[in-house]
Design a protein around this motif. Structure first.
Motif, PDB file in Angstrom:
ATOM      1  N   GLY A   1      59.948 -25.760  -9.255  1.00 34.92           N
ATOM      2  CA  GLY A   1      59.957 -25.244  -7.882  1.00 34.92           C
ATOM      3  C   GLY A   1      59.858 -23.731  -7.839  1.00 34.92           C
ATOM      4  N   MET A   2      60.596 -23.052  -8.722  1.00 30.87           N
ATOM      5  CA  MET A   2      60.537 -21.594  -8.780  1.00 30.87           C
ATOM      6  C   MET A   2      59.143 -21.118  -9.164  1.00 30.87           C
ATOM      7  N   LEU A   3      58.513 -21.808 -10.117  1.00 34.16           N
ATOM      8  CA  LEU A   3      57.164 -21.440 -10.545  1.00 34.16           C
ATOM      9  C   LEU A   3      56.175 -21.598  -9.399  1.00 34.16           C
ATOM     10  N   LEU A   4      56.279 -22.703  -8.655  1.00 31.76           N
ATOM     11  CA  LEU A   4      55.394 -22.917  -7.502  1.00 31.76           C
ATOM     12  C   LEU A   4      55.591 -21.835  -6.446  1.00 31.76           C
ATOM     13  N   THR A   5      56.834 -21.452  -6.224  1.00 33.11           N
ATOM     14  CA  THR A   5      57.127 -20.400  -5.251  1.00 33.11           C
ATOM     15  C   THR A   5      56.504 -19.081  -5.679  1.00 33.11           C
TER      16      THR A   5
ATOM     17  N   PHE B   1      64.216 -10.069 -10.346  1.00 28.17           N
ATOM     18  CA  PHE B   1      64.159 -11.489 -10.725  1.00 28.17           C
ATOM     19  C   PHE B   1      64.908 -11.722 -12.034  1.00 28.17           C
ATOM     20  N   LEU B   2      64.715 -10.847 -13.004  1.00 27.55           N
ATOM     21  CA  LEU B   2      65.390 -11.011 -14.292  1.00 27.55           C
ATOM     22  C   LEU B   2      66.901 -10.851 -14.148  1.00 27.55           C
ATOM     23  N   VAL B   3      67.338  -9.873 -13.342  1.00 28.53           N
ATOM     24  CA  VAL B   3      68.768  -9.686 -13.101  1.00 28.53           C
ATOM     25  C   VAL B   3      69.356 -10.928 -12.438  1.00 28.53           C
ATOM     26  N   THR B   4      68.626 -11.468 -11.460  1.00 28.98           N
ATOM     27  CA  THR B   4      69.082 -12.679 -10.771  1.00 28.98           C
ATOM     28  C   THR B   4      69.175 -13.847 -11.732  1.00 28.98           C
ATOM     29  N   ALA B   5      68.172 -13.976 -12.605  1.00 31.93           N
ATOM     30  CA  ALA B   5      68.159 -15.085 -13.564  1.00 31.93           C
ATOM     31  C   ALA B   5      69.357 -15.022 -14.507  1.00 31.93           C
ATOM     32  N   ILE B   6      69.692 -13.816 -14.972  1.00 34.01           N
ATOM     33  CA  ILE B   6      70.838 -13.660 -15.869  1.00 34.01           C
ATOM     34  C   ILE B   6      72.138 -13.996 -15.143  1.00 34.01           C
ATOM     35  N   ALA B   7      72.276 -13.468 -13.920  1.00 32.21           N
ATOM     36  CA  ALA B   7      73.483 -13.740 -13.132  1.00 32.21           C
ATOM     37  C   ALA B   7      73.595 -15.226 -12.809  1.00 32.21           C
ATOM     38  N   PHE B   8      72.483 -15.834 -12.417  1.00 40.16           N
ATOM     39  CA  PHE B   8      72.478 -17.260 -12.078  1.00 40.16           C
ATOM     40  C   PHE B   8      72.887 -18.100 -13.281  1.00 40.16           C
ATOM     41  N   ALA B   9      72.329 -17.799 -14.447  1.00 37.67           N
ATOM     42  CA  ALA B   9      72.644 -18.573 -15.651  1.00 37.67           C
ATOM     43  C   ALA B   9      74.134 -18.500 -15.973  1.00 37.67           C
ATOM     44  N   GLY B  10      74.699 -17.299 -15.875  1.00 38.39           N
ATOM     45  CA  GLY B  10      76.126 -17.135 -16.163  1.00 38.39           C
ATOM     46  C   GLY B  10      77.000 -17.874 -15.172  1.00 38.39           C
ATOM     47  N   LEU B  11      76.677 -17.775 -13.900  1.00 34.88           N
ATOM     48  CA  LEU B  11      77.469 -18.431 -12.863  1.00 34.88           C
ATOM     49  C   LEU B  11      77.360 -19.951 -12.952  1.00 34.88           C
ATOM     50  N   SER B  12      76.150 -20.453 -13.215  1.00 33.34           N
ATOM     51  CA  SER B  12      75.946 -21.892 -13.312  1.00 33.34           C
ATOM     52  C   SER B  12      76.658 -22.447 -14.549  1.00 33.34           C
ATOM     53  N   LEU B  13      76.603 -21.708 -15.645  1.00 33.70           N
ATOM     54  CA  LEU B  13      77.299 -22.135 -16.860  1.00 33.70           C
ATOM     55  C   LEU B  13      78.806 -22.194 -16.626  1.00 33.70           C
ATOM     56  N   TRP B  14      79.322 -21.193 -15.915  1.00 40.39           N
ATOM     57  CA  TRP B  14      80.758 -21.195 -15.609  1.00 40.39           C
ATOM     58  C   TRP B  14      81.121 -22.388 -14.730  1.00 40.39           C
TER      59      TRP B  14
ATOM     60  N   ALA C   1      68.660 -29.908  -7.550  1.00 39.53           N
ATOM     61  CA  ALA C   1      67.665 -28.872  -7.835  1.00 39.53           C
ATOM     62  C   ALA C   1      67.391 -28.027  -6.592  1.00 39.53           C
ATOM     63  N   LEU C   2      67.311 -28.681  -5.431  1.00 42.69           N
ATOM     64  CA  LEU C   2      67.077 -27.955  -4.178  1.00 42.69           C
ATOM     65  C   LEU C   2      68.213 -26.981  -3.893  1.00 42.69           C
ATOM     66  N   ASN C   3      69.449 -27.440  -4.054  1.00 47.12           N
ATOM     67  CA  ASN C   3      70.597 -26.574  -3.774  1.00 47.12           C
ATOM     68  C   ASN C   3      70.631 -25.368  -4.706  1.00 47.12           C
ATOM     69  N   LEU C   4      70.427 -25.595  -6.001  1.00 49.25           N
ATOM     70  CA  LEU C   4      70.437 -24.486  -6.951  1.00 49.25           C
ATOM     71  C   LEU C   4      69.236 -23.567  -6.735  1.00 49.25           C
ATOM     72  N   TYR C   5      68.098 -24.140  -6.381  1.00 51.25           N
ATOM     73  CA  TYR C   5      66.910 -23.345  -6.051  1.00 51.25           C
ATOM     74  C   TYR C   5      67.204 -22.402  -4.891  1.00 51.25           C
ATOM     75  N   LEU C   6      67.832 -22.931  -3.837  1.00 49.93           N
ATOM     76  CA  LEU C   6      68.159 -22.101  -2.675  1.00 49.93           C
ATOM     77  C   LEU C   6      69.169 -21.018  -3.037  1.00 49.93           C
ATOM     78  N   ASP C   7      70.134 -21.348  -3.894  1.00 50.61           N
ATOM     79  CA  ASP C   7      71.097 -20.350  -4.339  1.00 50.61           C
ATOM     80  C   ASP C   7      70.380 -19.205  -5.057  1.00 50.61           C
ATOM     81  N   PHE C   8      69.458 -19.558  -5.942  1.00 52.23           N
ATOM     82  CA  PHE C   8      68.731 -18.545  -6.717  1.00 52.23           C
ATOM     83  C   PHE C   8      67.862 -17.683  -5.803  1.00 52.23           C
ATOM     84  N   ILE C   9      67.060 -18.331  -4.957  1.00 57.01           N
ATOM     85  CA  ILE C   9      66.131 -17.591  -4.093  1.00 57.01           C
ATOM     86  C   ILE C   9      66.884 -16.638  -3.171  1.00 57.01           C
ATOM     87  N   ASN C  10      67.951 -17.111  -2.569  1.00 57.34           N
ATOM     88  CA  ASN C  10      68.702 -16.270  -1.646  1.00 57.34           C
ATOM     89  C   ASN C  10      69.388 -15.112  -2.370  1.00 57.34           C
ATOM     90  N   MET C  11      69.957 -15.377  -3.541  1.00 53.91           N
ATOM     91  CA  MET C  11      70.576 -14.307  -4.303  1.00 53.91           C
ATOM     92  C   MET C  11      69.528 -13.265  -4.698  1.00 53.91           C
TER      93      MET C  11
END
Length: 258
Positions: A36-40, A139-152, A236-246
């Motif tokens: 979904g992120m790639l398509l966006t 985008f890279l900063v968001t990806a790092i933050a998202f990965a850490g938060l999701s892992l937690w 996937a939709l919920n996490l996608y929206l979290d990432f995009i909005n962040m």
């Protein structure tokens, strides 16, 4: 006999099988989200490329020194159609949530990918406002933050289900404030909304990850593959929206403008 079969179907799954199934489920969630992120990204980049030009003979409007909007760009960003483009993703989300129980998992996946492409069209204007380097960096900063938060959210033993109602109320407040600020245009409100937006969607990333995990653990024993497939898509939709909005709120705060 029937009772025995029913017991095996609901309780006959081992802890090891449950763990393997959970990992497969989470991998599917992240895989769907990644597509979904790639398509966006592709939709946003393609539309922004078609909407702008450096050739004055193809210009419908000027947006900067030597940079112009094509007729497509003027239609998407300057005409009344811009409101449709802006709010289409929101309408998609509400419609998808209402229809998910009535459609098949295959249809739901197609709708999710369609939504991701529509979101790309909706946010394509970031390429007109912010530098390409700034977009990639954010985008890279968001990806790092998202990965850490999701892992937690996945690994923590703390029950954070109580965050849900508070965070959803925060999202509603953000939507209302953002719509109001479209007409007011206050930099102070936008700054405050962006800060709160980053914090709220950071919390939602952890909350949604834990909820996806817990939902699977509660329903895996039932063996309803159709439900599990839809659950993965909604997760996937919920996490996608979290990432995009962040990402969008961080871009508003730290992005370098053209």
């Amino acid at each position: 006999m029937q009772e025995h079969i029913g017991t095996r179907s609901t309780a006959g799954i081992s802890a090891e099988q449950l763990d393997v199934g959970l990992r497969a489920h989470m991998n599917k969630v992240y895989g769907l989200m990644s597509v979904g992120m790639l398509l966006t990204a592709l939709a946003a980049w393609a539309i922004a490329g078609l909407a702008t030009t450096t050739d004055p003979s193809l210009a419908a409007a000027q947006i900067g020194n030597g940079k112009y909007l094509t007729q497509l760009g003027a239609t998407l960003y300057l005409s009344p159609l811009k409101w449709v483009v802006m709010f289409a993703p929101l309408a998609f989300v509400f419609g998808f949530g209402a229809a998910i129980n009535r459609i098949s998992s295959g249809t739901a996946q197609v709708v999710f990918y369609t939504f991701a492409a529509v979101m790309g069209i909706s946010i394509s204007s970031i390429f007109l406002v912010f530098t390409g380097y700034s977009i990639v960096q954010t985008f890279l900063v968001t990806a790092i933050a998202f990965a850490g938060l999701s892992l937690w959210g996945y690994t923590t033993k703390k029950d954070i289900s109580g965050w849900g109602s508070f965070l959803i109320m925060g999202v509603i407040g953000l939507i209302v404030a953002s719509i109001i600020n479209i007409f007011i245009g206050s930099p102070a409100i936008m700054f405050a909304v962006s800060i709160l937006g980053v914090l709220i969607f950071a919390g939602l990333t952890a909350y949604d990850t834990q909820k996806i995990k817990n939902d699977y653990l509660q329903m895996a024993h039932a063996g309803d593959q159709e439900w599990l497939a839809k659950s993965a898509i909604m997760g996937a939709l919920n996490l996608y929206l979290d990432f995009i909005n962040m990402f969008m709120f961080l871009l508003q705060l730290f992005g370098n403008r053209e």
